[in-house]
Write a protein that holds these residues in place. Sequence first.
Motif, mmCIF file in Angstrom:
data_model
loop_
_atom_site.group_PDB
_atom_site.id
_atom_site.type_symbol
_atom_site.label_atom_id
_atom_site.label_comp_id
_atom_site.label_asym_id
_atom_site.label_seq_id
_atom_site.Cartn_x
_atom_site.Cartn_y
_atom_site.Cartn_z
ATOM 1 N N PHE A 42 8.548 -4.070 -4.096
ATOM 2 C CA PHE A 42 9.863 -3.732 -4.598
ATOM 3 C C PHE A 42 10.074 -4.361 -5.964
ATOM 4 C CE2 PHE A 42 14.075 -2.275 -4.120
ATOM 5 C CZ PHE A 42 14.896 -3.187 -4.728
ATOM 6 N N GLY A 43 10.640 -3.570 -6.862
ATOM 7 C CA GLY A 43 10.936 -4.097 -8.183
ATOM 8 C C GLY A 43 9.847 -3.830 -9.200
ATOM 9 N N THR A 44 8.780 -3.088 -8.820
ATOM 10 C CA THR A 44 7.708 -2.822 -9.764
ATOM 11 C C THR A 44 7.479 -1.336 -9.952
ATOM 12 O OG1 THR A 44 6.071 -2.939 -7.997
ATOM 13 C CG2 THR A 44 6.541 -4.967 -9.191
ATOM 14 N N SER A 45 8.508 -0.550 -9.748
ATOM 15 C CA SER A 45 8.356 0.896 -9.832
ATOM 16 C C SER A 45 8.038 1.383 -11.242
ATOM 17 C CB SER A 45 9.631 1.595 -9.341
ATOM 18 O OG SER A 45 10.732 1.212 -10.124
ATOM 19 N N ALA A 46 8.243 0.539 -12.235
ATOM 20 C CA ALA A 46 7.961 0.952 -13.606
ATOM 21 C C ALA A 46 6.473 0.946 -13.913
ATOM 22 C CB ALA A 46 8.666 0.017 -14.583
ATOM 23 N N ASP A 47 5.634 0.559 -12.925
ATOM 24 C CA ASP A 47 4.199 0.492 -13.158
ATOM 25 C C ASP A 47 3.545 1.860 -13.338
ATOM 26 O OD1 ASP A 47 3.569 -2.356 -10.990
ATOM 27 O OD2 ASP A 47 4.387 -2.195 -12.983
ATOM 28 N N GLY A 48 4.233 2.923 -12.972
ATOM 29 C CA GLY A 48 3.640 4.242 -13.122
ATOM 30 C C GLY A 48 4.714 5.301 -13.064
ATOM 31 N N LYS A 49 4.420 6.471 -13.632
ATOM 32 C CA LYS A 49 5.379 7.555 -13.597
ATOM 33 C C LYS A 49 5.249 8.317 -12.294
ATOM 34 C CE LYS A 49 5.467 8.258 -18.611
ATOM 35 N NZ LYS A 49 5.246 9.225 -19.697
ATOM 36 N N PRO A 50 6.326 8.474 -11.535
ATOM 37 C CA PRO A 50 6.233 9.218 -10.279
ATOM 38 C C PRO A 50 6.064 10.698 -10.534
ATOM 39 C CG PRO A 50 8.505 8.644 -10.737
ATOM 40 C CD PRO A 50 7.671 7.966 -11.797
ATOM 41 N N PRO A 51 5.321 11.367 -9.656
ATOM 42 C CA PRO A 51 5.177 12.813 -9.803
ATOM 43 C C PRO A 51 6.502 13.527 -9.579
ATOM 44 C CG PRO A 51 3.546 11.895 -8.286
ATOM 45 C CD PRO A 51 4.555 10.842 -8.556
ATOM 46 N N THR A 52 6.594 14.736 -10.078
ATOM 47 C CA THR A 52 7.786 15.547 -9.871
ATOM 48 C C THR A 52 7.830 16.021 -8.433
ATOM 49 O OG1 THR A 52 7.679 16.309 -12.142
ATOM 50 C CG2 THR A 52 9.023 17.606 -10.600
ATOM 51 N N THR A 220 1.256 -12.278 -11.268
ATOM 52 C CA THR A 220 1.518 -11.563 -12.518
ATOM 53 C C THR A 220 2.121 -10.194 -12.247
ATOM 54 O OG1 THR A 220 -0.315 -12.712 -13.598
ATOM 55 C CG2 THR A 220 0.496 -10.673 -14.635
ATOM 56 N N ALA A 221 1.512 -9.468 -11.315
ATOM 57 C CA ALA A 221 1.996 -8.124 -10.983
ATOM 58 C C ALA A 221 3.181 -8.152 -10.032
ATOM 59 C CB ALA A 221 0.864 -7.303 -10.371
ATOM 60 N N LYS A 222 3.434 -9.331 -9.437
ATOM 61 C CA LYS A 222 4.493 -9.478 -8.434
ATOM 62 C C LYS A 222 4.302 -8.469 -7.303
ATOM 63 C CE LYS A 222 7.875 -11.304 -11.727
ATOM 64 N NZ LYS A 222 9.234 -11.159 -12.311
ATOM 65 N N ASP A 223 3.086 -8.454 -6.791
ATOM 66 C CA ASP A 223 2.735 -7.469 -5.774
ATOM 67 C C ASP A 223 1.555 -7.977 -4.963
ATOM 68 O OD1 ASP A 223 2.533 -5.127 -4.320
ATOM 69 O OD2 ASP A 223 1.472 -4.037 -5.893
ATOM 70 N N TYR A 224 1.502 -7.604 -3.696
ATOM 71 C CA TYR A 224 0.297 -7.818 -2.910
ATOM 72 C C TYR A 224 -0.772 -6.846 -3.391
ATOM 73 C CZ TYR A 224 2.652 -10.909 0.383
ATOM 74 O OH TYR A 224 3.304 -11.964 0.964
#
Length: 240
Positions: A42-52, A220-224
Amino acid sequence: MAAPQSPGSTSTRTAPGSTLGRALTWPAVTAGLGMLLIYNSFGTSADGKPPTPPAAAVAPAVPEVLGSHAAPRPVAPSGRPAGPALLRSVPTRLQIPSLGVNAPFTGLALGAGGRLNPPPANDPNLVGWFKDGVTPGERGASIVAGHVDTLTGPAVFLQLQFLKPGATVDITRADGSVATFKVDSVETFSKAKFPDKRVYSDTASAQLRLITCGGPYNKTAKDYEDNVVAFAHLDSSKNG
């Protein structure tokens, strides 16, 4: 999110003291055969563009994990229908006796930007399923996901990595039936090399995938860095 530990053992994960409270972001849905699952913290959704997202999901699709390759082509089920299967019915409760899990379901829908909304982070004992996908017990691969931890502490799938082959997973459904799945394997995959087709491709039999985060925690990535996936098949059903 906290690292699950078996009683009396030392965790093999690298998890900082602040990892409790890392929730999950969720899938985006692509056209074709159904859903594209993008599983991340949660909080790292900016890591990639979601598909349409499509106008409507027509069947389960082949998902990918955030950070892996581009979305694979949808894969049709191979072979003729096999094994027991049930008609569509919304799941209402998940029980895993060997882990002491007894949790209600919530349906997950698309939010802004085409991402699937996560279960509420203020309720650690809650699992979610994509409500436009396959319901547990139907022919195909049904996807159920839950937090390993939240801001308040351990969550419903904290011990998922310790689920053993042969263990049972009971899912109560809105029609009063109880679908019992038998676990085939529990595996941990790097999110960077996640086997999308193996986990999410449509199937000729009624299958279940239980998914949560796992592995080392990347500050760094704040992610597992990994996902834990339990693979199971429909073994039997009964009226509740």
